[in-house]
Design an enzyme around this catalytic site. Structure first.
Site, PDB file in Angstrom:
ATOM      1  N   SER A   1       0.074 -44.347  10.439  1.00 31.56           N
ATOM      2  CA  SER A   1       0.499 -43.340  11.434  1.00 31.56           C
ATOM      3  C   SER A   1      -0.226 -43.589  12.742  1.00 31.56           C
ATOM      4  CB  SER A   1       0.122 -41.943  10.920  1.00 31.56           C
ATOM      5  OG  SER A   1       0.335 -40.969  11.920  1.00 31.56           O
TER       6      SER A   1
ATOM      7  N   TYR B   1      -5.756 -35.313   7.387  1.00 25.60           N
ATOM      8  CA  TYR B   1      -4.737 -36.374   7.466  1.00 25.60           C
ATOM      9  C   TYR B   1      -5.262 -37.551   8.282  1.00 25.60           C
ATOM     10  CZ  TYR B   1      -0.106 -38.432   8.416  1.00 25.60           C
ATOM     11  OH  TYR B   1       0.976 -39.275   8.530  1.00 25.60           O
TER      12      TYR B   1
HETATM   13  N1  LIG Z   1       7.359 -38.046   9.889  1.00 30.81           N
HETATM   14  C1  LIG Z   1       6.429 -38.430  10.743  1.00 30.81           C
HETATM   15  O1  LIG Z   1       6.406 -37.964  11.892  1.00 30.81           O
HETATM   16  C2  LIG Z   1       5.420 -39.479  10.340  1.00 30.81           C
HETATM   17  C3  LIG Z   1       4.632 -40.052  11.341  1.00 30.81           C
HETATM   18  C4  LIG Z   1       3.680 -41.004  11.005  1.00 30.81           C
HETATM   19  C5  LIG Z   1       3.548 -41.405   9.692  1.00 30.81           C
HETATM   20  N2  LIG Z   1       4.316 -40.846   8.716  1.00 30.81           N
HETATM   21  C6  LIG Z   1       4.114 -41.316   7.340  1.00 30.81           C
HETATM   22  O2  LIG Z   1       5.356 -41.612   6.769  1.00 30.81           O
HETATM   23  C7  LIG Z   1       5.261 -41.500   5.341  1.00 30.81           C
HETATM   24  C8  LIG Z   1       6.466 -40.752   4.808  1.00 30.81           C
HETATM   25  O3  LIG Z   1       6.468 -39.443   5.327  1.00 30.81           O
HETATM   26  P1  LIG Z   1       7.810 -38.716   5.833  1.00 30.81           P
HETATM   27  O4  LIG Z   1       7.686 -38.524   7.285  1.00 30.81           O
HETATM   28  O5  LIG Z   1       9.003 -39.396   5.301  1.00 30.81           O
HETATM   29  O6  LIG Z   1       7.609 -37.268   5.180  1.00 30.81           O
HETATM   30  P2  LIG Z   1       8.353 -36.549   3.967  1.00 30.81           P
HETATM   31  O7  LIG Z   1       9.794 -36.407   4.264  1.00 30.81           O
HETATM   32  O8  LIG Z   1       7.527 -35.322   3.715  1.00 30.81           O
HETATM   33  O9  LIG Z   1       8.195 -37.571   2.755  1.00 30.81           O
HETATM   34  C9  LIG Z   1       6.972 -37.756   2.103  1.00 30.81           C
HETATM   35  C10 LIG Z   1       7.232 -38.401   0.761  1.00 30.81           C
HETATM   36  O10 LIG Z   1       5.961 -38.587   0.100  1.00 30.81           O
HETATM   37  C11 LIG Z   1       6.086 -38.074  -1.206  1.00 30.81           C
HETATM   38  N3  LIG Z   1       4.832 -37.686  -1.835  1.00 30.81           N
HETATM   39  C12 LIG Z   1       3.982 -36.692  -1.498  1.00 30.81           C
HETATM   40  N4  LIG Z   1       2.991 -36.614  -2.397  1.00 30.81           N
HETATM   41  C13 LIG Z   1       3.232 -37.586  -3.332  1.00 30.81           C
HETATM   42  C14 LIG Z   1       2.578 -38.004  -4.523  1.00 30.81           C
HETATM   43  N5  LIG Z   1       1.482 -37.396  -4.985  1.00 30.81           N
HETATM   44  N6  LIG Z   1       3.109 -39.037  -5.218  1.00 30.81           N
HETATM   45  C15 LIG Z   1       4.239 -39.658  -4.799  1.00 30.81           C
HETATM   46  N7  LIG Z   1       4.908 -39.301  -3.696  1.00 30.81           N
HETATM   47  C16 LIG Z   1       4.403 -38.274  -2.976  1.00 30.81           C
HETATM   48  C17 LIG Z   1       7.022 -36.890  -1.054  1.00 30.81           C
HETATM   49  O11 LIG Z   1       7.507 -36.476  -2.320  1.00 30.81           O
HETATM   50  P3  LIG Z   1       7.849 -34.925  -2.641  1.00 30.81           P
HETATM   51  O12 LIG Z   1       9.234 -34.688  -2.107  1.00 30.81           O
HETATM   52  O13 LIG Z   1       7.790 -34.872  -4.137  1.00 30.81           O
HETATM   53  O14 LIG Z   1       6.811 -34.090  -1.976  1.00 30.81           O
HETATM   54  C18 LIG Z   1       8.087 -37.523  -0.160  1.00 30.81           C
HETATM   55  O15 LIG Z   1       8.930 -38.343  -0.919  1.00 30.81           O
HETATM   56  C19 LIG Z   1       3.902 -40.865   5.056  1.00 30.81           C
HETATM   57  O16 LIG Z   1       2.982 -41.848   4.664  1.00 30.81           O
HETATM   58  C20 LIG Z   1       3.507 -40.293   6.409  1.00 30.81           C
HETATM   59  O17 LIG Z   1       2.101 -40.213   6.534  1.00 30.81           O
HETATM   60  C21 LIG Z   1       5.239 -39.888   9.014  1.00 30.81           C
END
Ligand SMILES: NC(=O)c1ccc[n+]([C@@H]2O[C@H](COP(=O)([O-])OP(=O)(O)OC[C@H]3O[C@@H](n4cnc5c(N)ncnc54)[C@H](OP(=O)(O)O)[C@@H]3O)[C@@H](O)[C@H]2O)c1
Length: 283
Positions: A133, A146
């Site tokens: 991130s 985080y």
């Molecule tokens: N969206 C942003 O703005 C952003 C920016 C920078 C980085 N990121 C990174 O992108 C990645 C994906 O996030 P996203 O934005 O797509 O958010 P998201 O829609 O909340 O997706 C997060 C995913 O991680 C899963 N997860 C959470 N805890 C877990 C566990 N214990 N074991 C396995 N899976 C787990 C969630 O599953 P559940 O549905 O079961 O909770 C979901 O599938 C993350 O690493 C995040 O830090 C996101």
């Protein structure tokens, strides 16, 4: 032969989108999620899907065995993606809450990576891609847990890349800024579950944090610079297909901006910029 890619956190957001895009591109995608209902959803979409909960060593081992049994013991790439954000001021994070943030975002990723590496060493090649991130590059108030988890990931990944130099196993970090997903909704839930706002020195500002995190997706899409998850796919594809994958991929304007500022500004000056941003967003 199709190249096999294992992806974590495919229930929603970036994981689901990257899984779909890679499948369409011809990869053999092993899509994982932690909830059985999401595994069913993924299987119904035509993925080879299994349960993988990053908080459980047993789940990580079982999932990887399941994948390797189907792939003939080979795995071209791992895309570590599943994670969540725990909001709250640093002084309001209990030891357990901080530990839980690291269990999912750091220790689970580390354990899975360590289990995949012998497979890649044996086959003689591989790609490890971590979805970090912009908050692994700079910090913002009320995101300490985080921030710490992504900074830890950056440290482990940089070290691993150095240790793998000279092998054909490449390590890349993706550095997204704001991306449309369920991230905010999930973070809001963690805020409500784990932060005792009423008894905090930050009580007043928490009202604004509450308002920001509870924004609907439609309101959020109006935020400047937010991109769709396909922006991450582009970088994942480069990390998978380039002969010389980059150590870091910046995604979104804020990542480029902060990546630049952290190189040229002193810590004190960078703090000024970052404080202004958090103060504006939590007004
Ligand atoms: N969206 C942003 O703005 C952003 C920016 C920078 C980085 N990121 C990174 O992108 C990645 C994906 O996030 P996203 O934005 O797509 O958010 P998201 O829609 O909340 O997706 C997060 C995913 O991680 C899963 N997860 C959470 N805890 C877990 C566990 N214990 N074991 C396995 N899976 C787990 C969630 O599953 P559940 O549905 O079961 O909770 C979901 O599938 C993350 O690493 C995040 O830090 C996101």
């Amino acid at each position: 032969m199709q190249k096999a890619v294992l992806i974590t956190g495919c229930s929603t957001g970036i994981g689901l989108r990257v899984a779909s895009d890679l499948k369409q591109r011809g990869y053999r995608v092993f899509a994982t999620a932690r909830k059985p209902s999401d595994v069913d959803m993924l299987a119904n979409q035509g993925f080879e899907a299994t349960q993988l909960d990053l908080d459980s060593s047993e789940s990580i081992s079982t999932a990887l065995e399941w994948v390797l049994a189907r792939s003939g013991g080979e795995l071209y790439a791992l895309f570590n993606n599943g994670a969540y954000g725990q909001p709250g001021a640093v002084e309001d994070l209990s030891r357990d809450v901080l530990r839980q943030q690291f269990e999912t975002n750091v220790f689970g990723w580390h354990e899975l990576t360590c289990k995949v590496l012998p497979v890649m060493r044996k086959q003689g090649y591989g790609r490890i891609i971590h979805n970090s991130s912009v908050l692994g590059l700079i910090t913002l108030k009320y995101r300490g847990a985080y921030n710490a988890s992504k900074f830890a990931l950056e440290g482990l990944s940089d070290t691993l890349r150095q240790e793998l130099a000279g092998t054909a196993i490449q390590v890349s970090l993706i550095e997204p800024g704001p991306i449309e997903s369920q991230f905010r909704k999930n973070a809001y839930q963690k805020f409500q579950e784990n932060i005792d706002s009423n008894n905090s020195a930050h009580k007043e500002v928490y009202a604004a944090v509450n308002a920001r995190l509870s924004k609907t997706d439609i309101e959020r899409q109006r935020d400047p610079f937010t991109l769709g998850p396909e922006a991450v796919t582009k970088c994942v594809i480069h990390a998978l297909e380039s002969k010389r994958p980059k150590p870091r991929y910046y995604v979104t304007v804020p990542t480029y901006l902060f990546g630049f500022l952290r190189r040229v500004l002193s810590t004190r000056l960078l703090d000024k910029v970052l404080l202004k941003i958090s103060d504006d967003e939590n007004k």
